[in-house]
Scaffold this motif. Structure first.
Motif, PDB file in Angstrom:
ATOM      1  N   VAL A 115       0.849  -1.200   0.000  1.00  0.00           N
ATOM      2  CA  VAL A 115       0.000   0.000   0.000  1.00  0.00           C
ATOM      3  C   VAL A 115       0.880   1.243   0.000  1.00  0.00           C
ATOM      4  CG1 VAL A 115      -1.787   1.280   1.232  1.00  0.00           C
ATOM      5  CG2 VAL A 115      -1.858  -1.226   1.174  1.00  0.00           C
ATOM      6  N   LEU A 116       0.836   1.974  -1.105  1.00  0.00           N
ATOM      7  CA  LEU A 116       1.555   3.235  -1.250  1.00  0.00           C
ATOM      8  C   LEU A 116       3.060   3.051  -1.030  1.00  0.00           C
ATOM      9  CD1 LEU A 116      -1.043   5.542   0.526  1.00  0.00           C
ATOM     10  CD2 LEU A 116      -0.799   5.056  -1.916  1.00  0.00           C
ATOM     11  N   VAL A 117       3.605   2.076  -1.745  1.00  0.00           N
ATOM     12  CA  VAL A 117       5.040   1.777  -1.686  1.00  0.00           C
ATOM     13  C   VAL A 117       5.698   1.982  -3.045  1.00  0.00           C
ATOM     14  CG1 VAL A 117       6.773  -0.013  -1.268  1.00  0.00           C
ATOM     15  CG2 VAL A 117       4.744   0.106   0.192  1.00  0.00           C
ATOM     16  N   ILE A 145      -3.006  -7.220  -2.607  1.00  0.00           N
ATOM     17  CA  ILE A 145      -3.570  -5.868  -2.616  1.00  0.00           C
ATOM     18  C   ILE A 145      -2.459  -4.892  -2.951  1.00  0.00           C
ATOM     19  CG2 ILE A 145      -4.637  -4.072  -1.221  1.00  0.00           C
ATOM     20  CD1 ILE A 145      -6.524  -6.380  -1.937  1.00  0.00           C
ATOM     21  N   HIS A 146      -2.613  -4.211  -4.075  1.00  0.00           N
ATOM     22  CA  HIS A 146      -1.585  -3.293  -4.575  1.00  0.00           C
ATOM     23  C   HIS A 146      -2.196  -1.903  -4.725  1.00  0.00           C
ATOM     24  CE1 HIS A 146       1.999  -2.124  -6.875  1.00  0.00           C
ATOM     25  NE2 HIS A 146       1.167  -1.432  -7.640  1.00  0.00           N
ATOM     26  N   VAL A 147      -1.665  -0.938  -3.976  1.00  0.00           N
ATOM     27  CA  VAL A 147      -2.166   0.443  -4.023  1.00  0.00           C
ATOM     28  C   VAL A 147      -1.003   1.358  -4.345  1.00  0.00           C
ATOM     29  CG1 VAL A 147      -3.410   2.260  -2.811  1.00  0.00           C
ATOM     30  CG2 VAL A 147      -3.890  -0.145  -2.281  1.00  0.00           C
ATOM     31  N   ASP A 148      -1.218   2.245  -5.298  1.00  0.00           N
ATOM     32  CA  ASP A 148      -0.125   3.091  -5.756  1.00  0.00           C
ATOM     33  C   ASP A 148      -0.636   4.513  -6.006  1.00  0.00           C
ATOM     34  OD1 ASP A 148       2.542   3.422  -6.417  1.00  0.00           O
ATOM     35  OD2 ASP A 148       2.310   2.800  -8.497  1.00  0.00           O
ATOM     36  N   VAL A 149       0.276   5.481  -5.901  1.00  0.00           N
ATOM     37  CA  VAL A 149       0.011   6.816  -6.443  1.00  0.00           C
ATOM     38  C   VAL A 149       0.140   6.681  -7.947  1.00  0.00           C
ATOM     39  CG1 VAL A 149       0.802   9.195  -6.588  1.00  0.00           C
ATOM     40  CG2 VAL A 149       0.854   8.009  -4.392  1.00  0.00           C
ATOM     41  N   SER A 150      -0.949   6.879  -8.661  1.00  0.00           N
ATOM     42  CA  SER A 150      -0.971   6.577 -10.088  1.00  0.00           C
ATOM     43  C   SER A 150      -1.671   7.712 -10.822  1.00  0.00           C
ATOM     44  CB  SER A 150      -1.709   5.246 -10.312  1.00  0.00           C
ATOM     45  OG  SER A 150      -1.485   4.755 -11.602  1.00  0.00           O
ATOM     46  N   ILE A 151      -0.932   8.390 -11.696  1.00  0.00           N
ATOM     47  CA  ILE A 151      -1.417   9.626 -12.317  1.00  0.00           C
ATOM     48  C   ILE A 151      -1.294   9.529 -13.832  1.00  0.00           C
ATOM     49  CG2 ILE A 151      -1.049  12.116 -12.490  1.00  0.00           C
ATOM     50  CD1 ILE A 151       0.068  12.005  -9.612  1.00  0.00           C
ATOM     51  N   ILE A 213      -5.271  -9.419 -12.763  1.00  0.00           N
ATOM     52  CA  ILE A 213      -6.096  -8.404 -12.101  1.00  0.00           C
ATOM     53  C   ILE A 213      -7.484  -8.968 -11.850  1.00  0.00           C
ATOM     54  CG2 ILE A 213      -7.035  -6.075 -12.226  1.00  0.00           C
ATOM     55  CD1 ILE A 213      -3.977  -6.175 -12.136  1.00  0.00           C
ATOM     56  N   VAL A 214      -7.925  -8.937 -10.606  1.00  0.00           N
ATOM     57  CA  VAL A 214      -9.292  -9.324 -10.276  1.00  0.00           C
ATOM     58  C   VAL A 214     -10.201  -8.113 -10.381  1.00  0.00           C
ATOM     59  CG1 VAL A 214     -10.815 -10.284  -8.505  1.00  0.00           C
ATOM     60  CG2 VAL A 214      -8.477 -11.148  -8.736  1.00  0.00           C
ATOM     61  N   SER A 215      -9.766  -6.989  -9.788  1.00  0.00           N
ATOM     62  CA  SER A 215     -10.616  -5.800  -9.773  1.00  0.00           C
ATOM     63  C   SER A 215      -9.811  -4.578  -9.369  1.00  0.00           C
ATOM     64  CB  SER A 215     -11.767  -5.993  -8.781  1.00  0.00           C
ATOM     65  OG  SER A 215     -12.547  -4.814  -8.653  1.00  0.00           O
ATOM     66  N   MET A 216     -10.165  -3.422  -9.936  1.00  0.00           N
ATOM     67  CA  MET A 216      -9.742  -2.165  -9.358  1.00  0.00           C
ATOM     68  C   MET A 216     -10.742  -1.875  -8.234  1.00  0.00           C
ATOM     69  SD  MET A 216      -9.630   1.709 -10.916  1.00  0.00           S
ATOM     70  CE  MET A 216      -8.332   1.449 -12.126  1.00  0.00           C
ATOM     71  N   PHE A 217     -10.302  -1.931  -6.996  1.00  0.00           N
ATOM     72  CA  PHE A 217     -11.247  -1.874  -5.884  1.00  0.00           C
ATOM     73  C   PHE A 217     -11.258  -0.534  -5.166  1.00  0.00           C
ATOM     74  CE2 PHE A 217      -7.397  -2.883  -3.584  1.00  0.00           C
ATOM     75  CZ  PHE A 217      -7.563  -2.275  -2.352  1.00  0.00           C
ATOM     76  N   PHE A 218     -10.318   0.356  -5.517  1.00  0.00           N
ATOM     77  CA  PHE A 218     -10.283   1.645  -4.834  1.00  0.00           C
ATOM     78  C   PHE A 218      -9.750   2.706  -5.782  1.00  0.00           C
ATOM     79  CE2 PHE A 218      -8.144   4.974  -2.391  1.00  0.00           C
ATOM     80  CZ  PHE A 218      -9.145   5.337  -1.505  1.00  0.00           C
ATOM     81  N   ARG A 219     -10.368   3.880  -5.733  1.00  0.00           N
ATOM     82  CA  ARG A 219      -9.864   5.019  -6.490  1.00  0.00           C
ATOM     83  C   ARG A 219     -10.261   6.300  -5.777  1.00  0.00           C
ATOM     84  NH1 ARG A 219      -5.938   6.798  -9.997  1.00  0.00           N
ATOM     85  NH2 ARG A 219      -6.693   8.476 -11.334  1.00  0.00           N
ATOM     86  N   TRP A 222      -5.427  10.694  -6.792  1.00  0.00           N
ATOM     87  CA  TRP A 222      -4.215  10.047  -7.313  1.00  0.00           C
ATOM     88  C   TRP A 222      -4.098   8.581  -6.937  1.00  0.00           C
ATOM     89  CZ3 TRP A 222      -0.606  14.096  -4.695  1.00  0.00           C
ATOM     90  CH2 TRP A 222      -0.646  15.300  -5.395  1.00  0.00           C
ATOM     91  N   PHE A 223      -4.876   8.128  -5.975  1.00  0.00           N
ATOM     92  CA  PHE A 223      -4.634   6.842  -5.333  1.00  0.00           C
ATOM     93  C   PHE A 223      -5.516   5.755  -5.936  1.00  0.00           C
ATOM     94  CE2 PHE A 223      -3.400  10.250  -2.657  1.00  0.00           C
ATOM     95  CZ  PHE A 223      -2.297   9.822  -1.938  1.00  0.00           C
ATOM     96  N   THR A 224      -4.870   4.690  -6.429  1.00  0.00           N
ATOM     97  CA  THR A 224      -5.606   3.596  -7.057  1.00  0.00           C
ATOM     98  C   THR A 224      -5.181   2.272  -6.434  1.00  0.00           C
ATOM     99  OG1 THR A 224      -5.667   4.820  -9.146  1.00  0.00           O
ATOM    100  CG2 THR A 224      -6.207   2.482  -9.237  1.00  0.00           C
ATOM    101  N   GLY A 225      -6.179   1.425  -6.140  1.00  0.00           N
ATOM    102  CA  GLY A 225      -5.903   0.123  -5.552  1.00  0.00           C
ATOM    103  C   GLY A 225      -6.427  -1.004  -6.412  1.00  0.00           C
ATOM    104  N   TRP A 226      -5.606  -2.017  -6.614  1.00  0.00           N
ATOM    105  CA  TRP A 226      -6.002  -3.203  -7.366  1.00  0.00           C
ATOM    106  C   TRP A 226      -6.002  -4.431  -6.477  1.00  0.00           C
ATOM    107  CZ3 TRP A 226      -2.831   0.556  -9.405  1.00  0.00           C
ATOM    108  CH2 TRP A 226      -3.243   1.141 -10.616  1.00  0.00           C
ATOM    109  N   TRP A 227      -7.001  -5.270  -6.659  1.00  0.00           N
ATOM    110  CA  TRP A 227      -7.012  -6.597  -6.095  1.00  0.00           C
ATOM    111  C   TRP A 227      -6.508  -7.507  -7.194  1.00  0.00           C
ATOM    112  CZ3 TRP A 227     -12.378  -9.330  -5.194  1.00  0.00           C
ATOM    113  CH2 TRP A 227     -12.179 -10.694  -4.892  1.00  0.00           C
TER     114      TRP A 227
END
Length: 231
Positions: A115-117, A145-151, A213-219, A222-227
């Motif tokens: 998460v945010l790494v 669970i992968h979450v990144d600053v993604s722009i 990729i199962v799902s983009m579960f958070f947005r 700038w912050f996006t999370g993928w399951w």
């Protein structure tokens, strides 16, 4: 990024920086929901970039009694994290100062989080190696669970930065905290650093490193999370 010698913000104020992102609590609620769906009691979870303790706090309080290993290269960030681990879970939550690649290669985890790494890493092969290292520690089929600053663009970077700063002001965050993310994101998107990448590039890196990729579960801005899932 060396959080012990040259942190981008004061370590003690880590959570204040997180709170200026609208909806950030939903990220962690969704992460726990995925793990409760995918995992069983006592399953081992690898938390990469565990410093700060948000994931450790949540997972250590789960009724599933997960066994958690938190990995982070920063001693100061791990010390901050230690204070958020549920007292009753102390025997089930271990901390390791170092990198994923330093871990015992024979141990495989039932799930992992990052998460945010990854936005601290350059996209010159370093991001791909990081993801491959995480994948190597997972069982086949394990959720990740992968979450990144993604722009995507300068327009997105600038406008979302302004929204984050305004939200920080609305909730009473000090000026240095609410303005820091915009300055940081602009710096990390520079050509010489090439650390912050688009959602499409994140997906390409994940798929190329042994994940589906199962799902983009958070947005949120700038912050996006993928399951994702290890294949």
């Amino acid at each position: 990024m060396n959080f012990d010698n040259q942190a981008p913000f004061p370590v003690a104020e880590y959570r204040k920086y997180q709170h200026i992102v609208p909806g950030i609590d939903g990220l962690y609620d969704s992460m726990l929901a995925v793990f409760h769906h995918e995992l069983v009691r006592n399953d081992p979870i690898l938390v990469v970039g565990a410093g700060g303790g948000r994931e450790l706090e949540l997972l250590s309080r789960s009724e599933r009694n997960f066994e958690v290993l938190g990995v982070d290269p920063s001693a100061s960030m791990l010390e901050l994290a230690r204070g958020y681990i549920a007292q009753e879970a102390a025997s089930r939550v271990k901390l390791f100062q170092g990198y994923v690649s330093d871990l015992d290669s024979s141990r495989k985890f039932a799930a992992a989080t990052s998460v945010l790494v990854m936005h601290f890493l350059t996209d010159d092969g370093t991001k791909a190696e990081y993801l491959k290292s995480v994948r190597s520690k997972l069982r086949t089929g394990a959720p990740y669970i992968h979450v990144d600053v993604s722009i995507e663009s300068d327009i997105e970077a600038n406008n979302c930065g302004q929204v984050i700063a305004a939200h920080g002001q609305r909730i009473g965050a000090p000026e240095d905290i609410r303005n820091a993310p915009g300055q940081y994101a602009q710096d990390m998107r520079s050509v010489d650093k090439n650390c912050v990448v688009s959602p499409a590039r994140n997906i390409e890196l994940l798929k190329g490193s042994g994940f589906e990729i199962v799902s983009m579960f958070f947005r949120s801005l700038w912050f996006t999370g993928w399951w994702a899932r290890a294949v």
